[in-house]
Design a protein around this motif. Structure first.
Motif, short mmCIF file in Angstrom:
data_model
loop_
_atom_site.label_atom_id
_atom_site.label_comp_id
_atom_site.label_asym_id
_atom_site.label_seq_id
_atom_site.Cartn_x
_atom_site.Cartn_y
_atom_site.Cartn_z
N PRO A 35 46.93 25.92 21.85
CA PRO A 35 46.40 24.57 21.95
C PRO A 35 45.56 24.41 23.22
CG PRO A 35 48.74 24.53 21.42
CD PRO A 35 48.39 25.96 21.72
N ALA A 36 44.40 23.77 23.07
CA ALA A 36 43.51 23.59 24.23
C ALA A 36 44.14 22.63 25.22
CB ALA A 36 42.16 23.06 23.76
N PRO A 37 44.09 22.96 26.52
CA PRO A 37 44.61 22.03 27.52
C PRO A 37 43.68 20.83 27.65
CG PRO A 37 43.61 23.92 28.60
CD PRO A 37 43.53 24.17 27.13
N ALA A 38 44.15 19.77 28.27
CA ALA A 38 43.36 18.53 28.37
C ALA A 38 42.07 18.75 29.14
CB ALA A 38 44.17 17.47 29.06
N HIS A 42 36.62 30.75 23.67
CA HIS A 42 36.68 32.20 23.93
C HIS A 42 35.27 32.77 24.04
CE1 HIS A 42 36.94 36.50 23.09
NE2 HIS A 42 38.20 36.44 23.47
N LEU A 43 35.06 33.59 25.04
CA LEU A 43 33.76 34.23 25.22
C LEU A 43 33.97 35.71 25.53
CD1 LEU A 43 32.16 31.55 27.59
CD2 LEU A 43 31.68 31.84 25.16
N PHE A 44 33.12 36.55 24.96
CA PHE A 44 33.06 37.94 25.41
C PHE A 44 31.87 38.08 26.35
CE2 PHE A 44 35.43 39.42 21.46
CZ PHE A 44 36.51 39.95 22.17
N LYS A 45 32.05 38.86 27.42
CA LYS A 45 30.94 39.12 28.34
C LYS A 45 30.56 40.60 28.26
CE LYS A 45 30.81 36.99 32.40
NZ LYS A 45 30.88 36.64 33.87
N LEU A 46 29.33 40.85 27.85
CA LEU A 46 28.84 42.23 27.72
C LEU A 46 27.92 42.56 28.88
CD1 LEU A 46 28.01 42.41 23.89
CD2 LEU A 46 29.89 43.57 25.10
N ASP A 47 28.12 43.74 29.44
CA ASP A 47 27.39 44.15 30.64
C ASP A 47 26.23 45.06 30.22
OD1 ASP A 47 26.54 45.22 33.05
OD2 ASP A 47 28.57 45.46 33.84
N PRO A 48 24.98 44.66 30.48
CA PRO A 48 23.84 45.49 30.07
C PRO A 48 23.83 46.86 30.74
CG PRO A 48 23.10 43.32 30.82
CD PRO A 48 24.56 43.43 31.15
N ASP A 49 24.58 46.98 31.85
CA ASP A 49 24.62 48.23 32.60
C ASP A 49 25.70 49.19 32.08
OD1 ASP A 49 23.72 49.86 34.69
OD2 ASP A 49 25.32 49.18 36.04
N ARG A 50 26.39 48.80 30.97
CA ARG A 50 27.41 49.68 30.41
C ARG A 50 27.06 50.00 28.95
NH1 ARG A 50 33.33 47.72 32.59
NH2 ARG A 50 33.93 49.78 31.86
N GLU A 51 27.42 51.21 28.55
CA GLU A 51 27.15 51.65 27.17
C GLU A 51 28.13 51.00 26.20
OE1 GLU A 51 25.39 54.85 26.05
OE2 GLU A 51 24.19 54.43 27.85
N ILE A 52 27.62 50.59 25.04
CA ILE A 52 28.52 50.13 23.98
C ILE A 52 28.00 50.68 22.66
CG2 ILE A 52 27.36 47.86 23.77
CD1 ILE A 52 30.25 46.75 23.13
N SER A 53 28.89 51.24 21.86
CA SER A 53 28.45 51.84 20.58
C SER A 53 28.10 50.73 19.60
CB SER A 53 29.58 52.70 20.01
OG SER A 53 30.66 51.85 19.64
N ASP A 54 27.36 51.09 18.55
CA ASP A 54 27.02 50.10 17.52
C ASP A 54 28.27 49.55 16.86
OD1 ASP A 54 24.31 50.22 17.95
OD2 ASP A 54 23.93 51.71 16.39
N SER A 55 29.27 50.41 16.64
CA SER A 55 30.46 49.92 15.93
C SER A 55 31.26 48.97 16.82
CB SER A 55 31.32 51.08 15.43
OG SER A 55 31.82 51.80 16.53
N ALA A 102 45.96 27.71 30.39
CA ALA A 102 45.64 27.21 31.74
C ALA A 102 44.19 26.73 31.87
CB ALA A 102 45.92 28.31 32.77
N ALA A 103 43.28 27.40 31.20
CA ALA A 103 41.84 27.11 31.38
C ALA A 103 41.23 26.56 30.09
CB ALA A 103 41.11 28.40 31.77
#
Ligand SMILES: CC(C)=CCC/C(C)=C/CC/C(C)=C/CC/C(C)=C/CC/C(C)=C/CC/C(C)=C/CC/C(C)=C/COP(=O)(O)OP(=O)(O)O
Ligand SMILES: O=P(O)(O)OC[C@@H](O)CO
Ligand SMILES: [Mg+2]
Length: 248
Positions: free
Chosen positions: A245-248, A24-37, A217-218
C-alpha cells in the motif's frame, strides 16, 4: 507525444503530476552493458517507467543507443542528466539532479546553470523536472564525485528535505543510497514530513523483501544495480512495490 508514454508533453506541470503516480522505477546506466533479453524483461516488467542515468561515463552516444533500444517498448522513458553533453532529445521527460548536500556549489547550481546557458532555447522546459538529491552513502560514485556531506544525522537530512520541499518547491526529493540499502526509519520520517514533494528512494533494493520495506517508507522506489547483478530478483521488485500500500 506518444499515446503510451505516460508523460504529458503538452504541459510540464501535468508531466510532474504523472511522475507523482509512479511507484516503481528501473534505472538503466548507459555506461553498463545490458543484453537484449534482459532489457526486454525490464521494459515488459510492469515498472512505471525507466530512468536512463548514471553518475559517470554517460555520453551522447551511449545514451542515444540505450534510448533507441528502449523505444521498442511502450514503457515511459526519462533521462536523468548527469552531464550536459548527454542531453539527448526524444525522452518523455528530463530529470535534473540538484545535490543539496554536495561539497561544492558546482553540483547544486553550477553545472546546471552552465548547461541552461549553453542550451538556451533548445531546452524542453515543458518536460524538465528538478530533483533535490540528498546523497547518504559516502562510498557511492555520486557521493565521491560531488563531495557530498554524507555523515549527517536526521536533523540535517530533514533540513535539506525541507529546503527542497518548502522553499525550492521541487517536485522530487531523492534519498540516494546508491549501492547500499538505507535506513528505512529515516526514509519514512522524511516522507512523512514532506508537504508537496514526492519522495524517491534508491539504493540497494536487490530483492522483493527490500522492495516492500522501501515501498512502505517512500512514495517511489528506484532499482538500479540489481538489474545487472540479480536480474530475476530485480524483476520481482516490481510486484513487491505495487502490492505494498502506498504511504500517504
Ligand atoms: C534535448 C535537450 C536539450 C534536453 C535538455 C534537458 C534539460 C532539462 C536541460 C537543462 C540543462 C541542464 C540543467 C542539464 C544538466 C546539467 C548537469 C550536468 C547537472 C549536474 C547533475 C549532477 C548533480 C550530477 C551529479 C551525479 C548525480 C547526482 C547523478 C544522478 C544519477 C545517479 C546518482 C546515478 C547513480 O549512479 P551510478 O553510476 O549507477 O552509481 P553507482 O556506481 O553507485 O552504481
Ligand atoms: O543502484 P541502486 O543501488 O539500486 O540505486 C538505485 C539508484 O538510486 C541509483 O541512482
Ligand atoms: Mg549504478
Amino acid at each position: 507525444m506518444q499515446e503510451s508514454s505516460g508523460v504529458d508533453r503538452v504541459n510540464g506541470r501535468a508531466a510532474e503530476r504523472q511522475l507523482r503516480e509512479w511507484r516503481h522505477l528501473f534505472k538503466l546506466d548507459p555506461d553498463r552493458e545490458i543484453s537484449d533479453s534482459a532489457l526486454d524483461a525490464v521494459c515488459r516488467s510492469g515498472t512505471d517507467a525507466v530512468i536512463v542515468g548514471g553518475s559517470t561515463g554517460v555520453t551522447y552516444d551511449n545514451t542515444t543507443d540505450l534510448l533507441a533500444r528502449i523505444r521498442r517498448y511502450e514503457v515511459p522513458c526519462v533521462l536523468e542528466l548527469s552531464s550536459a553533453e548527454a542531453a539527448v532529445p526524444g525522452f518523455d521527460a528530463y530529470l535534473v539532479p540538484i545535490v543539496l548536500n554536495a561539497g561544492s556549489a558546482e553540483w547544486i547550481a553550477g553545472r546546471q546553470a552552465e548547461a541552461i546557458a549553453a542550451y538556451g532555447s533548445m531546452i524542453p522546459w515543458d518536460t524538465a523536472v528538478g530533483e533535490g538529491y540528498i546523497i547518504l552513502n559516502g562510498g557511492s560514485t555520486a557521493a565521491k564525485l560531488t563531495g557530498a556531506r554524507t555523515e549527517i544525522g536526521e536533523r540535517d537530512v530533514l533540513a535539506y528535505a525541507r529546503l527542497a520541499d518548502r522553499l525550492m518547491r521541487l517536485p522530487i526529493v531523492y534519498l540516494e543510497y546508491s549501492g547500499r540499502f538505507g535506513d528505512m526509519r529515516l526514509v519514512e520520517r522524511v516522507r512523512a514530513d514532506l508537504q508537496g514533494a514526492r519522495l524517491f528512494y534508491g539504493g540497494g533494493v536487490t530483492d522483493a523483501e527490500r522492495a516492500r520495506l522501501a515501498a512502505a517508507a517512500a512514495h517511489t522506489v528506484v532499482v538500479g544495480n540489481a538489474i545487472y547483478e540479480r536480474l530475476d530478483d530485480a524483476l520481482a521488485t516490481v510486484a513487491a512495490v505495487k502490492e505494498t500500500p502506498a504511504p500517504a
